[in-house]
Design a protein around this motif. Structure first.
Motif, PDB file in Angstrom:
ATOM      1  N   TYR A  60       0.778  -1.126  -0.161  1.00 19.12           N
ATOM      2  CA  TYR A  60      -0.077   0.052  -0.159  1.00 19.12           C
ATOM      3  C   TYR A  60       1.024   1.112   0.088  1.00 19.12           C
ATOM      4  O   TYR A  60       1.769   1.233   0.667  1.00 19.12           O
ATOM      5  N   ALA A  61       0.395   2.321  -0.749  1.00 21.29           N
ATOM      6  CA  ALA A  61       0.941   3.599  -0.456  1.00 21.29           C
ATOM      7  C   ALA A  61       0.689   4.105   0.830  1.00 21.29           C
ATOM      8  O   ALA A  61      -0.162   3.916   1.606  1.00 21.29           O
ATOM      9  N   ASP A  62       1.761   4.823   1.280  1.00 19.01           N
ATOM     10  CA  ASP A  62       1.773   5.287   2.804  1.00 19.01           C
ATOM     11  C   ASP A  62       0.563   6.195   2.940  1.00 19.01           C
ATOM     12  O   ASP A  62      -0.288   6.174   3.847  1.00 19.01           O
ATOM     13  N   SER A  63       0.219   6.904   1.890  1.00 19.49           N
ATOM     14  CA  SER A  63      -1.330   7.887   2.040  1.00 19.49           C
ATOM     15  C   SER A  63      -2.572   7.124   2.196  1.00 19.49           C
ATOM     16  O   SER A  63      -3.370   7.916   2.650  1.00 19.49           O
ATOM     17  N   VAL A  64      -2.585   5.952   1.991  1.00 16.44           N
ATOM     18  CA  VAL A  64      -3.880   5.059   2.172  1.00 16.44           C
ATOM     19  C   VAL A  64      -3.550   3.835   3.330  1.00 16.44           C
ATOM     20  O   VAL A  64      -4.643   3.093   3.773  1.00 16.44           O
ATOM     21  N   LYS A  65      -2.415   3.682   3.656  1.00 15.73           N
ATOM     22  CA  LYS A  65      -2.138   2.567   4.535  1.00 15.73           C
ATOM     23  C   LYS A  65      -3.019   2.571   5.662  1.00 15.73           C
ATOM     24  O   LYS A  65      -3.100   3.820   6.498  1.00 15.73           O
ATOM     25  N   GLY A  66      -3.516   1.568   6.125  1.00 15.41           N
ATOM     26  CA  GLY A  66      -4.619   1.571   7.374  1.00 15.41           C
ATOM     27  C   GLY A  66      -5.943   2.105   6.993  1.00 15.41           C
ATOM     28  O   GLY A  66      -6.873   2.008   7.801  1.00 15.41           O
ATOM     29  N   ARG A  67      -6.135   2.657   5.723  1.00 10.36           N
ATOM     30  CA  ARG A  67      -7.527   3.019   5.192  1.00 10.36           C
ATOM     31  C   ARG A  67      -8.052   2.239   4.254  1.00 10.36           C
ATOM     32  O   ARG A  67      -9.185   2.829   3.614  1.00 10.36           O
ATOM     33  N   ALA A  68      -7.135   1.666   3.693  1.00 14.37           N
ATOM     34  CA  ALA A  68      -7.719   0.624   2.429  1.00 14.37           C
ATOM     35  C   ALA A  68      -7.297  -0.932   2.402  1.00 14.37           C
ATOM     36  O   ALA A  68      -6.193  -1.166   3.077  1.00 14.37           O
ATOM     37  N   THR A  69      -7.929  -1.623   1.771  1.00  7.81           N
ATOM     38  CA  THR A  69      -7.707  -3.026   1.862  1.00  7.81           C
ATOM     39  C   THR A  69      -8.081  -3.526   0.279  1.00  7.81           C
ATOM     40  O   THR A  69      -9.164  -3.121  -0.127  1.00  7.81           O
ATOM     41  N   ILE A  70      -7.203  -4.028  -0.335  1.00  5.51           N
ATOM     42  CA  ILE A  70      -7.252  -4.620  -1.666  1.00  5.51           C
ATOM     43  C   ILE A  70      -7.415  -6.045  -1.411  1.00  5.51           C
ATOM     44  O   ILE A  70      -6.938  -6.662  -0.659  1.00  5.51           O
ATOM     45  N   SER A  71      -8.303  -6.830  -2.266  1.00  2.00           N
ATOM     46  CA  SER A  71      -8.615  -8.045  -2.195  1.00  2.00           C
ATOM     47  C   SER A  71      -8.995  -8.492  -3.739  1.00  2.00           C
ATOM     48  O   SER A  71      -9.160  -7.680  -4.533  1.00  2.00           O
ATOM     49  N   ARG A  72      -8.925  -9.936  -3.901  1.00  2.98           N
ATOM     50  CA  ARG A  72      -9.395 -10.152  -4.957  1.00  2.98           C
ATOM     51  C   ARG A  72     -10.225 -11.542  -5.014  1.00  2.98           C
ATOM     52  O   ARG A  72     -10.149 -12.166  -4.034  1.00  2.98           O
ATOM     53  N   ASP A  73     -10.932 -11.874  -6.227  1.00  4.60           N
ATOM     54  CA  ASP A  73     -11.740 -13.055  -6.219  1.00  4.60           C
ATOM     55  C   ASP A  73     -11.441 -13.513  -7.681  1.00  4.60           C
ATOM     56  O   ASP A  73     -11.866 -13.221  -8.442  1.00  4.60           O
ATOM     57  N   ASP A  74     -10.499 -14.717  -7.580  1.00  3.17           N
ATOM     58  CA  ASP A  74     -10.153 -15.227  -8.992  1.00  3.17           C
ATOM     59  C   ASP A  74     -11.328 -15.759  -9.758  1.00  3.17           C
ATOM     60  O   ASP A  74     -11.383 -15.931 -11.004  1.00  3.17           O
ATOM     61  N   ALA A  75     -12.351 -16.333  -8.976  1.00  4.95           N
ATOM     62  CA  ALA A  75     -13.457 -16.955  -9.601  1.00  4.95           C
ATOM     63  C   ALA A  75     -14.242 -16.029 -10.296  1.00  4.95           C
ATOM     64  O   ALA A  75     -14.851 -16.318 -11.374  1.00  4.95           O
ATOM     65  N   LYS A  76     -14.145 -14.720 -10.007  1.00  5.56           N
ATOM     66  CA  LYS A  76     -14.928 -13.744 -10.465  1.00  5.56           C
ATOM     67  C   LYS A  76     -14.174 -12.805 -11.413  1.00  5.56           C
ATOM     68  O   LYS A  76     -14.487 -11.751 -12.147  1.00  5.56           O
ATOM     69  N   LYS A  77     -12.788 -13.141 -11.416  1.00  4.43           N
ATOM     70  CA  LYS A  77     -11.780 -12.178 -12.137  1.00  4.43           C
ATOM     71  C   LYS A  77     -12.089 -10.803 -11.797  1.00  4.43           C
ATOM     72  O   LYS A  77     -12.075  -9.846 -12.747  1.00  4.43           O
ATOM     73  N   THR A  78     -12.112 -10.423 -10.554  1.00  5.22           N
ATOM     74  CA  THR A  78     -12.272  -9.347 -10.012  1.00  5.22           C
ATOM     75  C   THR A  78     -11.647  -8.973  -8.858  1.00  5.22           C
ATOM     76  O   THR A  78     -11.129  -9.680  -7.910  1.00  5.22           O
ATOM     77  N   VAL A  79     -10.930  -7.759  -8.752  1.00  3.86           N
ATOM     78  CA  VAL A  79     -10.061  -7.024  -7.835  1.00  3.86           C
ATOM     79  C   VAL A  79     -10.950  -5.894  -7.092  1.00  3.86           C
ATOM     80  O   VAL A  79     -11.645  -5.094  -7.945  1.00  3.86           O
ATOM     81  N   TYR A  80     -10.900  -5.704  -5.768  1.00  2.00           N
ATOM     82  CA  TYR A  80     -11.500  -4.821  -5.134  1.00  2.00           C
ATOM     83  C   TYR A  80     -10.783  -3.994  -4.418  1.00  2.00           C
ATOM     84  O   TYR A  80      -9.613  -4.196  -4.124  1.00  2.00           O
ATOM     85  N   LEU A  81     -11.122  -2.696  -4.129  1.00  2.00           N
ATOM     86  CA  LEU A  81     -10.404  -1.701  -3.329  1.00  2.00           C
ATOM     87  C   LEU A  81     -11.368  -1.265  -2.233  1.00  2.00           C
ATOM     88  O   LEU A  81     -12.327  -0.356  -2.744  1.00  2.00           O
ATOM     89  N   GLN A  82     -11.216  -1.374  -1.100  1.00  2.00           N
ATOM     90  CA  GLN A  82     -12.049  -1.054  -0.029  1.00  2.00           C
ATOM     91  C   GLN A  82     -11.483   0.208   0.535  1.00  2.00           C
ATOM     92  O   GLN A  82     -10.352  -0.033   1.004  1.00  2.00           O
ATOM     93  N   MET A  83     -12.243   1.287   0.696  1.00  2.00           N
ATOM     94  CA  MET A  83     -11.441   2.414   1.280  1.00  2.00           C
ATOM     95  C   MET A  83     -12.179   3.041   2.495  1.00  2.00           C
ATOM     96  O   MET A  83     -13.482   2.972   2.425  1.00  2.00           O
ATOM     97  N   TYR A  84     -11.622   3.331   3.618  1.00  2.00           N
ATOM     98  CA  TYR A  84     -12.305   3.715   4.612  1.00  2.00           C
ATOM     99  C   TYR A  84     -11.845   5.193   5.042  1.00  2.00           C
ATOM    100  O   TYR A  84     -10.747   5.783   4.513  1.00  2.00           O
TER     101      TYR A  84
END
Length: 126
Positions: A60-84
């Motif tokens: 993660y970039a320092d600017s978003v560390k602790g406020r963002a979570t990246i995840s992926r679902d290979d079955a759906k071929k999708t990557v996510y970015l949850q930002m708080y």
């Protein structure tokens, strides 16, 4: 033909949260490391977050560390970015990126990205 299609952007108040999605097609998703970048008006595109093809490592970039979570679902071929805890300075167009078999830290170098999405706008109001 490779396509990365982002969705989930929009207008959110400061302190709120948002989940971005990037649906991939035309590539062997499980062999691609995935990342997110963003570009604010008048600024250069910058790295936000990345996850390796195996899902075993994130960066993660320092600017978003602790406020963002990246995840992926290979079955759906999708990557996510949850930002708080979003801040007005998070306002930007967010781009999905793909590069085969890259390390998470390697994904931070935008010059090595193989494929880009078209971007989705995130606006955080104060």
């Amino acid at each position: 033909q490779v396509q990365l299609i982002e969705s989930g952007g929009g207008l959110v108040q400061a302190g709120g949260s948002l989940r971005l999605s990037c649906a991939a097609s035309g590539l062997t998703f499980r062999t691609y490391s995935m990342g997110w970048f963003r570009q604010a008006p008048g600024k250069e595109r910058e790295f936000v977050a990345a996850m390796t093809w195996s899902g075993g490592s994130t960066y993660y970039a320092d600017s978003v560390k602790g406020r963002a979570t990246i995840s992926r679902d290979d079955a759906k071929k999708t990557v996510y970015l949850q930002m708080y805890s979003l801040k007005p300075e998070d306002t930007a167009v967010y781009y999905c990126a793909a590069r085969p078999l890259a390390t998470a830290q390697g994904m931070a170098d935008l010059t090595n990205v193989h494929y880009w999405g078209q971007g989705t706008q995130v606006t955080v109001s104060s």
